[in-house]
Each structure stands twice: as C-alpha cells, then as structure tokens.
Scaffold this active site. Structure first.
Site, PDB file in Angstrom:
ATOM      1  N   ALA A  73       0.781  -1.153  -0.036  1.00  0.00           N
ATOM      2  CA  ALA A  73      -0.073  -0.025   0.108  1.00  0.00           C
ATOM      3  C   ALA A  73       0.983   1.142  -0.121  1.00  0.00           C
ATOM      4  O   ALA A  73       2.084   1.215   0.051  1.00  0.00           O
ATOM      5  CB  ALA A  73      -0.733   0.069   1.312  1.00  0.00           C
ATOM      6  N   GLU A 119      -1.345  -9.657  -1.348  1.00  0.00           N
ATOM      7  CA  GLU A 119      -2.834 -10.125  -1.528  1.00  0.00           C
ATOM      8  C   GLU A 119      -3.261 -10.063  -2.858  1.00  0.00           C
ATOM      9  O   GLU A 119      -4.227 -10.930  -3.415  1.00  0.00           O
ATOM     10  CB  GLU A 119      -3.151  -9.134  -0.460  1.00  0.00           C
TER      11      GLU A 119
END
Length: 255
Positions: free
Chosen positions: A61, A109
């Site tokens: 992120a 992910e």
C-alpha cells in the site's frame, strides 16, 4: 493511468504501472477494480495475467497515504479496498499472477487473488503489515490461510517476514519459479493456452472450486452437480464430445 488492460491472443494483461514500486494507493485500487470488472465482462478476454513489470510486482500500500487516514476514514475505505481485490478474485476466467521482485502486503494479497502464481527467481513475497502495527486488510488473513494453511499463514503474518521464491514454492504460496526475465512470457503462454479452452466449462470449474471451498462438502457437491449438468446444454460440450469420438482426446477446437 496507474493500471492498464491490454488484450492479445485472448489474454487480458492487467498491468500495474505506478513507478517505482507500484504502491497501491486509493486511485490504483479503484482502477484495478474497474479493469477487473471490465476483463470479466469482455468476450475477447478469455484469461487474465496480473503483472507489475520486470522489476517489481507491487510493494504494498501507499504508506504515506495511509498514515494520513484516521479510524473513521479507514472504516469508510476498507470495504472499497477489499472490493477491489475481490473483483480480481471473482473474474470468472483463469487468472495467473506474474510475480517479479517484491510482492508485499497488498502486492502479495493481489497475487493471492489469482488462480495460479508464476514467480521469478528474484521474487520476495510477504505480509509485513504487523511491522506497522496492523494486519493484512485486503484479504491476506483469509486467502493466505486458505492457500498455504493456517500455521504457515500465521508464521508470515505474525512475523512480517519476506520469503524468497524457493520457500514460497515449497509452502505452496507460488506454483512455479522461473528466471525473472521469463516470468511474463511464461504467464502469458499459460493463460493463452487456457484461453483456447471452453469458456463456460472453465468458468464452471473455477466457480465450483472457489465456492466449494467456502461451504460444506454436500453444498459443494450440489454446486458441482448443477454446473456439470448445465454444461450439457452448451455448444462447447457438443463440440468436445464429438471431437473425442471422431478424432480422439485433446483435439477439440473451442470458439
């Protein structure tokens, strides 16, 4: 654009392009969802490759963006974050992740949303959120545990450590390790081969496996049975069986 979709030989390549590390900021997450939904809809896309480029898949992120968010902001954002990744996981076509370099946090992910993972020998995967005082929030606690088992998943999530390609292969986090320079070529070739297969049967196979894993065995068998019987109404089933009888196995050509 931070994410693009290009189609060749029936394969849609969803390419992350946010140098230098493909950090998954909000705009990138939203664009990823849009293109995953587009790839799911388009008839000319029969398989998908997820790719971050030659040097890095996605390093996670955008931490600076996240640092500025408080609890209330993340309560509002966290569902959209998960929805972006779920859109990739629910593409009703074969999806392969082509992983080079770092696939950490959200990058790992994202790779978990694929059906198959081809990693370069330079790949490094992990869920380092614990080192930020967090846990994975884009599906890591759920998809990782389902893929490698709860014990190995907890090892990676509790410690935040990275695993190299060979260990990732050993624990089942990736499915194949190849020279880094060959990752995209091999991923595209795998996807292109599947793109020639019967689209509805591939969709049925994917949904039967994925949905079956989320329920009890009897419900899973019902899902399988309904898809199996339903495929007898398709032209691909007629084409496949006719080819088998007339020419032998493995020679059917599907539209």
């Amino acid at each position: 654009m931070t994410v693009t979709l290009e189609v060749s030989e029936g394969v849609g390549t969803i390419r992350l392009d946010r140098p230098p590390m493909n950090a998954l900021d909000i705009a990138t997450q939203d664009r990823l969802r849009e293109l995953a939904e587009e790839a799911a809809r388009r008839d000319d896309v029969r398989a998908v490759v997820l790719y971050g480029g030659e040097k890095v898949f996605a390093a996670g992120a955008d931490i600076k963006e996240m640092q500025a968010m408080d609890h209330a902001a993340m309560v509002l954002r966290s569902k959209a974050l998960q929805d972006a990744f779920t859109a990739v996981a629910r593409i009703p076509k074969p999806v392969v992740a082509a992983v080079t370099g770092y696939a950490l946090g959200g990058g790992c992910e994202l790779a978990l949303c694929a059906d198959f993972r081809i990693a370069g020998d330079n790949a490094r995967l992990g869920q380092p959120e614990i080192l930020l005082g967090l846990i994975p929030g884009a599906g890591g606690t759920q998809r990782l545990a389902r893929l490698v088992g709860p014990s190995k998943a907890k090892d990676l999530i509790f410690t935040g450590r990275h695993v190299k390609a060979d260990e990732a292969l050993a624990i089942g986090l990736v499915d194949r390790v190849v020279p880094a320079a060959e990752v995209y070529e091999q991923a595209h070739a795998w996807a292109a081969k599947l793109a020639q297969g019967p689209a509805l049967a591939l969709r049925a196979a994917k949904e039967s496996v994925d949905a079956g894993l989320e329920t009890d065995i009897d419900t899973g068998l019902t899902i399988e049975r309904n898809w199996f019987a339903g495929l007898f109404a398709t032209e691909d089933r007629e084409r496949g069986m006719r080819s088998f009888v007339e020419e032998g196995p493995g020679k059917a050509k599907f539209l």
